[in-house]
Design a protein around this motif. Sequence first.
Motif, PDB file in Angstrom:
ATOM      1  N   THR A  94       0.679  -0.881   0.318  1.00 17.82           N
ATOM      2  CA  THR A  94       0.364  -0.103  -0.299  1.00 17.82           C
ATOM      3  C   THR A  94       0.697   1.405   0.359  1.00 17.82           C
ATOM      4  OG1 THR A  94      -1.468  -1.006   1.181  1.00 17.82           O
ATOM      5  CG2 THR A  94      -1.733   1.386   1.199  1.00 17.82           C
ATOM      6  N   LEU A  96       0.832   5.195  -0.220  1.00 22.80           N
ATOM      7  CA  LEU A  96       0.006   6.730   0.135  1.00 22.80           C
ATOM      8  C   LEU A  96       0.254   7.920  -1.157  1.00 22.80           C
ATOM      9  CD1 LEU A  96      -1.959   9.055   1.410  1.00 22.80           C
ATOM     10  CD2 LEU A  96       0.046   9.051   2.729  1.00 22.80           C
ATOM     11  N   ARG A 116      -4.948   7.246  -0.623  1.00 19.67           N
ATOM     12  CA  ARG A 116      -5.041   9.021  -0.674  1.00 19.67           C
ATOM     13  C   ARG A 116      -4.728   8.977   1.307  1.00 19.67           C
ATOM     14  NH1 ARG A 116      -3.672  12.335  -4.826  1.00 19.67           N
ATOM     15  NH2 ARG A 116      -4.097  10.501  -6.129  1.00 19.67           N
ATOM     16  N   GLU A 117      -5.180   7.721   2.285  1.00 23.96           N
ATOM     17  CA  GLU A 117      -5.001   8.443   4.120  1.00 23.96           C
ATOM     18  C   GLU A 117      -3.893   7.979   4.242  1.00 23.96           C
ATOM     19  OE1 GLU A 117      -9.097   8.349   5.687  1.00 23.96           O
ATOM     20  OE2 GLU A 117      -9.423   9.958   3.719  1.00 23.96           O
ATOM     21  N   ALA A 118      -3.746   8.268   5.233  1.00 24.25           N
ATOM     22  CA  ALA A 118      -2.355   7.370   6.124  1.00 24.25           C
ATOM     23  C   ALA A 118      -3.471   6.310   6.644  1.00 24.25           C
ATOM     24  CB  ALA A 118      -1.629   8.397   7.263  1.00 24.25           C
ATOM     25  N   VAL A 122       0.058   1.073   5.214  1.00 24.62           N
ATOM     26  CA  VAL A 122       0.928   1.673   3.988  1.00 24.62           C
ATOM     27  C   VAL A 122       2.341   1.911   4.827  1.00 24.62           C
ATOM     28  CG1 VAL A 122       1.305   4.134   3.368  1.00 24.62           C
ATOM     29  CG2 VAL A 122      -1.464   3.996   4.498  1.00 24.62           C
ATOM     30  N   VAL A 125       5.147   6.415   1.234  1.00 28.33           N
ATOM     31  CA  VAL A 125       4.265   7.497   0.490  1.00 28.33           C
ATOM     32  C   VAL A 125       4.997   7.886  -0.911  1.00 28.33           C
ATOM     33  CG1 VAL A 125       4.205  10.291   0.972  1.00 28.33           C
ATOM     34  CG2 VAL A 125       4.626   8.503   3.065  1.00 28.33           C
ATOM     35  N   ASP A 137      -3.061  17.069   2.602  1.00 28.55           N
ATOM     36  CA  ASP A 137      -2.595  15.776   1.496  1.00 28.55           C
ATOM     37  C   ASP A 137      -1.280  15.787   2.671  1.00 28.55           C
ATOM     38  OD1 ASP A 137      -4.292  15.473  -0.911  1.00 28.55           O
ATOM     39  OD2 ASP A 137      -3.961  17.726  -0.979  1.00 28.55           O
ATOM     40  N   GLU A 140      -1.673  13.686   5.564  1.00 29.98           N
ATOM     41  CA  GLU A 140      -1.653  12.208   5.952  1.00 29.98           C
ATOM     42  C   GLU A 140      -0.334  11.833   5.163  1.00 29.98           C
ATOM     43  OE1 GLU A 140      -4.531  10.540   6.302  1.00 29.98           O
ATOM     44  OE2 GLU A 140      -5.348  12.418   6.762  1.00 29.98           O
ATOM     45  N   ALA A 144       1.875   9.501   7.900  1.00 35.90           N
ATOM     46  CA  ALA A 144       2.758   8.361   7.545  1.00 35.90           C
ATOM     47  C   ALA A 144       4.391   7.731   7.709  1.00 35.90           C
ATOM     48  CB  ALA A 144       2.176   7.664   6.104  1.00 35.90           C
TER      49      ALA A 144
END
Length: 331
Positions: A94, A96, A116-118, A122, A125, A137, A140, A144
């Motif tokens: 996953t 971000l 799009r979200e922590a 995750v 990034v 943005d 988040e 992460a």
Amino acid sequence: MSDALLDRYGAVLLDLDGTVYHGSRPIPGAVEAVSAARERGVAVRYVTNNASKSPDDVAGTLTGMGLPAEATEVRTSSQAAGRLLAQRLPAGATVLVVGARALEDEVLAAGLRPVREAGEDVTAVVQGHSPDTGWVDLAEACLAVRAGALWVAANVDATLPAERGLLPGNGSMVAALRTATDSEPLVAGKPAPPLFHAAAADTGVPLVVGDRLDTDIAGGIAAGYDTLVVLTGVATPASVLAAVPGERAHYIAADLGALGATVAELAVGPQPGWDVAASGGTLTVSGDGGPDDDPLALLRALCSVGWRDGTTTVRPSGDAAAAALDRLGLG
């Protein structure tokens, strides 16, 4: 060997923002210069640090400006970021995404899951330019990265050339996240060599052309390629003269129209009509520039001496030298 610049190279790797176009407008002479290069049989590759558009979108933008382009001729920093993530993460991991849909698509193409979200799942990034990126943005991404996620930046260009001037680039947003996390990202795009190597993989000997010393020129040199800096974007005569060794272009030109010039007209080195002497930490310029009256000829001569002696302070000797330095913004 021919004196024509393009007879020495099988391909030109062109930066876009500040080199081929400003925002939605092609830079004057760019369409004609690129078309002429193609007619000579030189391969054209578009290499951009802008991660906000897909190769298809970039090709569409170029063709809309009158520039022949195929998606297969485009290499973007979002593609480079996807490849870097795939090398570092297991399939299905996953990621971000902070950036445009084009970056999200490259994460998907790399076999990873964009979000799009922590969250606890995750593992990385990835951050690229998007005009829609906002505080939410970055917040988040901050969560992460602070939780230990791998952080990859598509590029760290501080500014982005546009019709109205220089605007904040992805590097400015990266700087905000760097401050908030006390962390440093891995950088996927220019000046890292892989993006250039990917662009030149199916071509002859390439020439890298760009307007930024710290990305285009530094990246081309790091990749082992000759480089041409144009003064239609970020680079200025003063910054070119002050360039550190890893950012010193082989050729200097006003714009892409120089692709039709000769090596002697563009290469850094002594120039007819100008004499540059280094003494006491100063470059003293004398002469009248000869009949061509090209101030960039003086800049090439200044760089040939200044780079060797580590000198950037310039003093004219005579009215012609003073006038030429003023035109370069070095008076």
